[in-house]
Write a protein that holds these residues in place. Structure first.
Motif: not given
Length: 177
Positions: A51-75
């Motif tokens: 049916g009629d729908y809108v597929a959405l993609r958000y700017e907030a999906e692409d997050v620069p690495i400086q906003f990511v905690e070190e624990a997330v990067v190491s995991k």
């Protein structure tokens, strides 16, 4: 009431209680959640059977690495596996943008639970992570999908999302002014 009648009543109540339990989280979020707005990015939906729908993609999906905690990067390390994360947001110019990506649920603030699925670099060398929130489709009234798709191609749609305790539900979309 005899034993057989009680078993029959219990047998009928269990499926009803399970269905009510499945509805609790979305309904509770709609009633008590806070409204946030996320800016969308262009995307081309191509499904004729839904049916009629809108597929959405958000700017907030692409997050620069400086906003990511070190624990997330190491995991994440060198693995390509998916990681459950929490994204804390702040409002800026009428839309909400990522402030921090963490493995732990924030004690305060507006946040969404998401799945970090990719760590990558842009052509210019900027590092970022891709996070999916499970808010990729919004169904619209019949015969309005084409006009929403055109607005989406231009990145001119803002999604209104009710958020409660990391869980989000799209409550509407609007054209950016």
């Amino acid at each position: 009431m005899n034993k057989r009648a009680r078993q029959l009543i219990l047998g009928c109540l269990v499926p009803v209680l399970i269905l009510l339990g499945m509805c609790f989280k979305p309904v509770y979020t709609l009633l008590t959640g806070e409204v946030i707005k996320l800016q969308t990015k262009p995307v081309d939906p191509t499904d004729l059977f839904r049916g009629d729908y809108v597929a959405l993609r958000y700017e907030a999906e692409d997050v620069p690495i400086q906003f990511v905690e070190e624990a997330v990067v190491s995991k994440l390390g060198n693995s390509w596996g998916e990681i459950e994360v929490y994204v804390l947001f702040e409002e800026k110019n009428g839309v909400h943008i990522p402030l921090k990506v963490t493995l732990r649920k924030p004690a305060k603030g507006i946040f969404l639970k998401g799945t970090l699925i990719l760590y990558d670099k842009t052509n210019s060398g900027k590092e970022f992570v891709l996070i999916k929130y499970g808010l990729e489709k919004y169904y619209v009234k019949d015969n309005t999908g084409t006009e929403w798709e055109k607005a989406s191609e231009k990145g001119k749609i803002v999604a209104k999302i009710k958020v409660n305790n990391g869980y989000g539900i799209i409550t509407g979309i609007e054209r950016e002014k």
